[in-house]
Scaffold this motif. Sequence first.
Motif, PDB file in Angstrom:
ATOM      1  N   GLU A 106       0.950  -0.959   0.038  1.00  0.00           N
ATOM      2  CA  GLU A 106      -0.167  -0.137  -0.057  1.00  0.00           C
ATOM      3  C   GLU A 106       1.071   1.223   0.003  1.00  0.00           C
ATOM      4  OE1 GLU A 106      -2.334  -0.375   3.497  1.00  0.00           O
ATOM      5  OE2 GLU A 106      -2.512  -2.507   3.344  1.00  0.00           O
ATOM      6  N   VAL A 107       0.528   2.087  -0.801  1.00  0.00           N
ATOM      7  CA  VAL A 107       1.395   3.396  -0.900  1.00  0.00           C
ATOM      8  C   VAL A 107       0.590   4.653  -0.547  1.00  0.00           C
ATOM      9  CG1 VAL A 107       2.997   4.845  -2.286  1.00  0.00           C
ATOM     10  CG2 VAL A 107       2.987   2.316  -2.605  1.00  0.00           C
ATOM     11  N   THR A 108       0.990   5.520   0.504  1.00  0.00           N
ATOM     12  CA  THR A 108       0.210   6.603   0.649  1.00  0.00           C
ATOM     13  C   THR A 108       0.434   7.999  -0.500  1.00  0.00           C
ATOM     14  OG1 THR A 108       2.103   7.460   2.210  1.00  0.00           O
ATOM     15  CG2 THR A 108       0.128   5.842   3.153  1.00  0.00           C
ATOM     16  N   ALA A 109      -0.216   8.973  -0.211  1.00  0.00           N
ATOM     17  CA  ALA A 109       0.092  10.124  -0.890  1.00  0.00           C
ATOM     18  C   ALA A 109       1.608  10.620  -0.991  1.00  0.00           C
ATOM     19  CB  ALA A 109      -0.817  11.190  -0.713  1.00  0.00           C
ATOM     20  N   SER A 110       1.932  10.325   0.375  1.00  0.00           N
ATOM     21  CA  SER A 110       3.471  11.007   0.677  1.00  0.00           C
ATOM     22  C   SER A 110       4.514  10.064  -0.028  1.00  0.00           C
ATOM     23  CB  SER A 110       3.522  10.979   2.120  1.00  0.00           C
ATOM     24  OG  SER A 110       3.925   9.801   2.422  1.00  0.00           O
ATOM     25  N   GLY A 111       4.400   8.767  -0.541  1.00  0.00           N
ATOM     26  CA  GLY A 111       5.116   7.875  -0.982  1.00  0.00           C
ATOM     27  C   GLY A 111       5.633   6.915  -0.103  1.00  0.00           C
ATOM     28  N   LEU A 112       4.884   6.748   0.950  1.00  0.00           N
ATOM     29  CA  LEU A 112       5.299   5.708   2.230  1.00  0.00           C
ATOM     30  C   LEU A 112       4.540   4.610   1.723  1.00  0.00           C
ATOM     31  CD1 LEU A 112       6.443   4.808   5.045  1.00  0.00           C
ATOM     32  CD2 LEU A 112       4.064   5.601   5.715  1.00  0.00           C
ATOM     33  N   ALA A 113       5.243   3.345   1.638  1.00  0.00           N
ATOM     34  CA  ALA A 113       4.809   2.073   1.239  1.00  0.00           C
ATOM     35  C   ALA A 113       4.953   1.176   2.444  1.00  0.00           C
ATOM     36  CB  ALA A 113       5.642   1.597   0.248  1.00  0.00           C
TER      37      ALA A 113
END
Length: 175
Positions: free
Chosen positions: A67-74
């Motif tokens: 899963e990847v958030t809008a900030s780029g954290l996976a």
Amino acid sequence: WTEGLQLMSIGEKRRFWIPANWAYGENPGGGRPGGLLVFDVELLSVDKAPEPPKTPEDVAAAPESAEVTASGLASRGLSAGSGSIHPKKSDMVTVHYSGWTKDGQLFDSSVLRGQPATFGLFQVIPGWTEGVQLMVEGEKRRFWIPAKLAYGENPQGGAPGGMLVFDVELLRIGR
């Protein structure tokens, strides 16, 4: 310390004179003492060190299934938790964790120290602040934290640069 302790038996007391070049040097920073250091040491016990965590196979890049958030954290879940509450940025959390560089080098681990870490989510790198808030108590999750949410590409002070991978187990929210 490393060399001196290996010379000792349980119950023994020794004085160590450690030359500056085997300690922190003559003029260290960060409030550390410089020059010759002298320690009185009593060896109380010797315990077997915990086994280091195995390097994940996917440290080089986040898998497609992450899963990847809008900030780029996976991230991806490794095991489900039993809790239902997510911590807030202002909360203290207790976790076990291990961190690797993208080439598979372990650089920090509470597991190796045998002691969970407790800290405020407002006190850590942005990737941790964001990622741990996705978790519930008892959950274990792997994070691929881009450099911009970690220490950057070329950090100072010995911190690892580039993307970092952490396995985090959220043990408790609050003190």
